[in-house]
Design an enzyme around this catalytic site. Structure first.
Site, PDB file in Angstrom:
ATOM      1  CE  LYS A 270      37.607  34.980  45.517  1.00  0.00           C
ATOM      2  NZ  LYS A 270      37.222  33.980  44.531  1.00  0.00           N
ATOM      3  NE  ARG A 344      30.143  36.546  36.811  1.00  0.00           N
ATOM      4  CZ  ARG A 344      30.115  35.227  36.691  1.00  0.00           C
ATOM      5  NH1 ARG A 344      28.999  34.617  36.285  1.00  0.00           N
ATOM      6  NH2 ARG A 344      31.167  34.493  36.965  1.00  0.00           N
TER       7      ARG A 344
HETATM    8  N1  BES Z   1      38.420  36.963  41.048  1.00  0.00           N
HETATM    9  C1  BES Z   1      37.714  35.736  40.945  1.00  0.00           C
HETATM   10  C2  BES Z   1      38.226  34.853  39.824  1.00  0.00           C
HETATM   11  C3  BES Z   1      39.501  34.102  40.095  1.00  0.00           C
HETATM   12  C4  BES Z   1      39.511  32.992  40.916  1.00  0.00           C
HETATM   13  C5  BES Z   1      40.651  34.491  39.476  1.00  0.00           C
HETATM   14  C6  BES Z   1      40.677  32.300  41.113  1.00  0.00           C
HETATM   15  C7  BES Z   1      41.832  33.789  39.682  1.00  0.00           C
HETATM   16  C8  BES Z   1      41.844  32.694  40.501  1.00  0.00           C
HETATM   17  C9  BES Z   1      36.244  36.009  40.654  1.00  0.00           C
HETATM   18  O1  BES Z   1      35.713  37.165  41.205  1.00  0.00           O
HETATM   19  C10 BES Z   1      35.481  34.867  41.231  1.00  0.00           C
HETATM   20  O2  BES Z   1      35.477  34.750  42.423  1.00  0.00           O
HETATM   21  N2  BES Z   1      34.851  34.083  40.390  1.00  0.00           N
HETATM   22  C11 BES Z   1      34.121  32.950  40.810  1.00  0.00           C
HETATM   23  C12 BES Z   1      32.837  32.894  40.034  1.00  0.00           C
HETATM   24  C13 BES Z   1      31.849  31.886  40.548  1.00  0.00           C
HETATM   25  C14 BES Z   1      31.319  32.325  41.885  1.00  0.00           C
HETATM   26  C15 BES Z   1      30.727  31.763  39.561  1.00  0.00           C
HETATM   27  C16 BES Z   1      34.966  31.712  40.554  1.00  0.00           C
HETATM   28  O3  BES Z   1      35.665  31.658  39.550  1.00  0.00           O
HETATM   29  O4  BES Z   1      34.969  30.824  41.405  1.00  0.00           O
HETATM   30 MN    MN Z   2      35.016  36.885  43.176  1.00  0.00          MN
END
Ligand code: BES
Ligand code: MN
Ligand code: ZN
Length: 486
Positions: A270, A344
Site C-alpha cells: 500500500k 477475502r
Molecule cells: N483492508 C483493505 C480495505 C480497506 C481499504 C479498508 C481502505 C478501509 C480503507 C483491504 O484488505 C484491501 O486492501 N482491499 C483492496 C482490494 C483491492 C486490492 C482489490 C482495496 O480496497 O483497495
Molecule cells: Mn488489503
C-alpha cells in the site's frame, strides 16, 4: 456504571436527588410541565435565543435556583424518534461527562412517552461518551466522575424502559470491547493478543473457546489463510468462540470476523499515506468479540459461534507473491493476483470451516474494500446477501439499533471479473464495483447455508481529529442475534 429507572414525573424534577439533570426538549415540550424554576429557565432561554429546538443545540445552567441538581442541561431533539433522542443525548453528555457530576438524571419533555428504544439508546450513548482510549496514552484525560445514570419514567412503561437499558448496557460493553481491541496498535493487538482476549472473554462470560495454530490450520488445509499469514513473523491464530443459550441440537448463528491485525498490502504494498489506519483491519474480528460479549451478558435462548481468522498481511522473503496459486479449504484454487486483497482469502477458509456447525445462518463482517467506502461513505455498512429474508432481517436490526447498513447487489454478472486462466478464480476483479466483486468471491464459498456479508470498511473507524474505532457493527449484530432468539 449503574443504570436505573426513576419512577417520578416531570414536575418532580426540581426535587430530584441527582447532581445533574439532562432534560431532552423539543417541539411540543410544555415548559409549564417542568415546574416553575425549570419551566421559566427554558422559556427564557428560548425567548432570548440561547436555545432552539434544533438538533445538537444545548444549554448548560449551573446552580439554577429552585432546582436541587447543581447542573442542568437542556438538550434539543428534532422530533420523538430514538435517533433524535440519541443526537440530543450525545450533545448533552459531551457537556456533563467532563465536569463534577456523579449522578445524572435524564428526563424527556418530548410530547411522546419514551419507549425501550429510547432507554436502549441512552445506555449505549453513555457508554460511547465515557469510553477513553488510554492503553498506550498515559496522558489521556482522566475517567469521567459519572457513576450513576437514572432515567425518569414519566408516563412510560417502566418494564419496557428497563429492558431497553439492559440491552443498551450490554451493547455498550460490546462496543467498548470492540473499540478497545481495534484502537490498540498493530504491535500490541497481534493475532496472539486477539486469541488471549477471546480466552479472557470466554473465562469471564462462560463461553467455549478454541484457538487453532498454524499446524492445525495446515492439517485442515486452509491454503488461502496460510498464504496471507506466511509473510509475517507473528504466528496466525484461528479463534473459535461459542455461546450456548439453547439446546445443543439447535442450529447456531455463526459470525465470521476478518482479523487482519495489520494490512500493509503485502508484496502489492500500500502507499504510505494513512497506512497506520490499517491497524483497524481487524474491526470485523473486534465486532465478533464485542457481539459475543453483549450476547453472553444478555443470555438469549440461542446458540452463537464466532470465528476469527487472525494474522498480519506483510511483505518479505517468505510472503506470498502475485500470481501464486493456492488451494482453499473448499478445494477450489485461487490465483492471488493482488496480495492486498487478503481479507477475502482469510474469510473464504473460515466460511468453509463454518459449514461444520450446520448453521442457521452465517454473517461475515470485514473491513474488506476501499470501494465500499467510495460507494457508501462512513454512515452505512455495505450489506450483501443472496437471501432476501436474511438481508431484510439485518437491515431491520441495523435500523433498530441505529447502526444502519445498505443492501448492495450480487448479480451473477459481477462474477465475470474473477475468472483466471491458472486457477478456479482470481482474488480480484476490475476496479469498478470492487466491493461487489469481493462479495462475489466470498459467495463462492457459501453455497451450503444462508449467508450475508457486511463490508464495514467505512463504518468501523473514523479518520481525522476523532481518529478511532467506532465499535460498529456490534449494535446491529447484537440486535440481529436477539431478534433471532425471539
Ligand atoms: N483492508 C483493505 C480495505 C480497506 C481499504 C479498508 C481502505 C478501509 C480503507 C483491504 O484488505 C484491501 O486492501 N482491499 C483492496 C482490494 C483491492 C486490492 C482489490 C482495496 O480496497 O483497495
Ligand atoms: Mn488489503
Ligand atoms: Zn485488509
Amino acid at each position: 456504571m449503574d443504570f436505573e429507572i426513576q419512577l417520578a414525573e416531570l414536575k418532580d424534577l426540581r426535587h430530584a436527588e441527582a447532581d445533574a439533570l439532562l432534560l431532552v426538549v423539543g417541539e411540543g415540550s410544555s415548559p409549564g410541565s417542568l415546574g416553575k424554576a425549570l419551566g421559566n429557565a427554558l422559556e427564557a432561554a428560548l425567548k432570548d435565543g440561547d436555545l432552539a429546538y434544533k438538533a445538537g443545540r444545548c444549554l448548560y445552567l449551573h446552580g439554577l435556583s429552585g432546582v436541587k441538581a447543581q447542573r442542568v442541561v437542556f438538550a434539543a431533539a428534532a422530533g420523538n424518534s430514538a435517533k433524535a433522542f440519541r443526537a440530543a443525548l450525545v450533545a448533552g453528555l459531551a457537556l456533563l461527562k467532563v465536569g463534577g457530576a456523579r449522578h445524572l438524571l435524564v428526563a424527556s419533555a418530548l410530547p411522546q412517552a419514551l419507549g425501550a428504544d429510547h432507554s436502549q439508546v441512552l445506555a449505549a450513548a453513555v457508554g460511547d461518551a465515557l469510553y477513553v482510549y488510554r492503553h498506550t496514552k498515559p496522558s489521556a484525560p482522566p475517567a469521567s466522575k459519572l457513576q450513576r445514570v437514572s432515567l425518569l419514567c414519566g408516563a412510560a412503561d417502566p418494564e419496557a424502559l428497563r429492558d431497553g437499558l439492559l440491552r443498551g448496557e450490554a451493547m455498550a460493553a460490546g462496543v467498548a470491547l470492540a473499540r478497545e481491541c481495534a484502537n490498540r496498535p498493530g504491535n500490541h493487538c497481534t493475532p496472539t493478543y486477539l486469541a488471549a482476549e477471546a480466552r479472557r472473554l470466554a473465562k469471564s462470560h462462560d463461553l467455549d473457546v478454541e484457538v487453532l495454530d498454524r499446524k492445525d490450520v495446515e492439517k485442515l488445509g486452509m491454503g488461502c489463510f496460510l498464504a496471507v499469514a506466511q509473510g509475517s513473523r507473528q504466528p496466525l491464530k484461528f479463534i473459535v468462540l461459542s455461546y450456548r443459550g439453547a439446546a445443543k441440537s439447535a442450529a447456531p448463528l455463526v459470525l465470521v470476523g476478518k482479523g487482519i491485525t495489520f494490512d500493509t498490502g503485502g508484496i502489492s504494498i500500500k502507499p504510505a499515506a494513512d497506512m497506520d489506519e490499517m491497524k483497524f483491519d481487524m474491526g470485523g474480528a473486534a465486532s465478533v468479540l464485542g457481539t459475543l460479549r453483549a450476547v453472553a451478558q444478555l443470555k438469549p435462548k440461542i446458540n452463537l459461534v464466532g470465528l476469527i481468522p487472525a494474522c498480519e498481511n506483510m511483505p518479505g522473503g517468505s510472503a506470498v507473491k502475485p500470481g501464486d496459486v493456492v488451494t482453499s479449504l473448499s478445494g477450489q484454487t485461487v490465483e492471488i493476483l493482488n496480495t492486498d486483497a487478503e481479507g477475502r482469502l482469510i474469510l473464504c477458509d473460515a466460511l468453509t470451516y463454518a459449514e461444520r456447525f450446520k448453521p442457521a445462518a452465517v454473517v461475515d463482517i470485514a473491513t474488506l474494500t476501499g470501494a465500499c467506502v467510495v460507494a457508501l461513505g462512513h454512515h452505512r455498512s455495505g450489506l450483501f446477501s443472496p437471501d432476501d429474508a436474511l438481508a431484510a432481517e439485518l437491515e431491520r436490526a441495523g435500523q433498530a439499533a441505529l447502526d444502519p447498513c445498505w443492501r448492495m447487489p450480487l448479480d451473477e454478472e459481477y462474477d465475470e471479473g474473477l475468472k483466471s486462466n491458472f486457477a478456479d478464480m482470481g482474488n480480484v476483479g476490475p476496479r469498478a464495483g470492487g466491493a461487489i466483486t469481493a462479495a462475489m468471491f466470498l459467495k463462492r464459498y457459501t453455497g451450503k447455508y444462508a449467508w450475508a456479508h457486511l463490508d464495514i470498511a467505512g463504518s468501523a473507524w473514523k479518520s481525522g481529529a476523532a481518529k478511532g474505532a467506532t465499535g460498529r457493527p456490534v449494535p446491529l449484530l447484537t440486535q440481529f442475534v436477539l431478534g433471532r432468539a425471539g
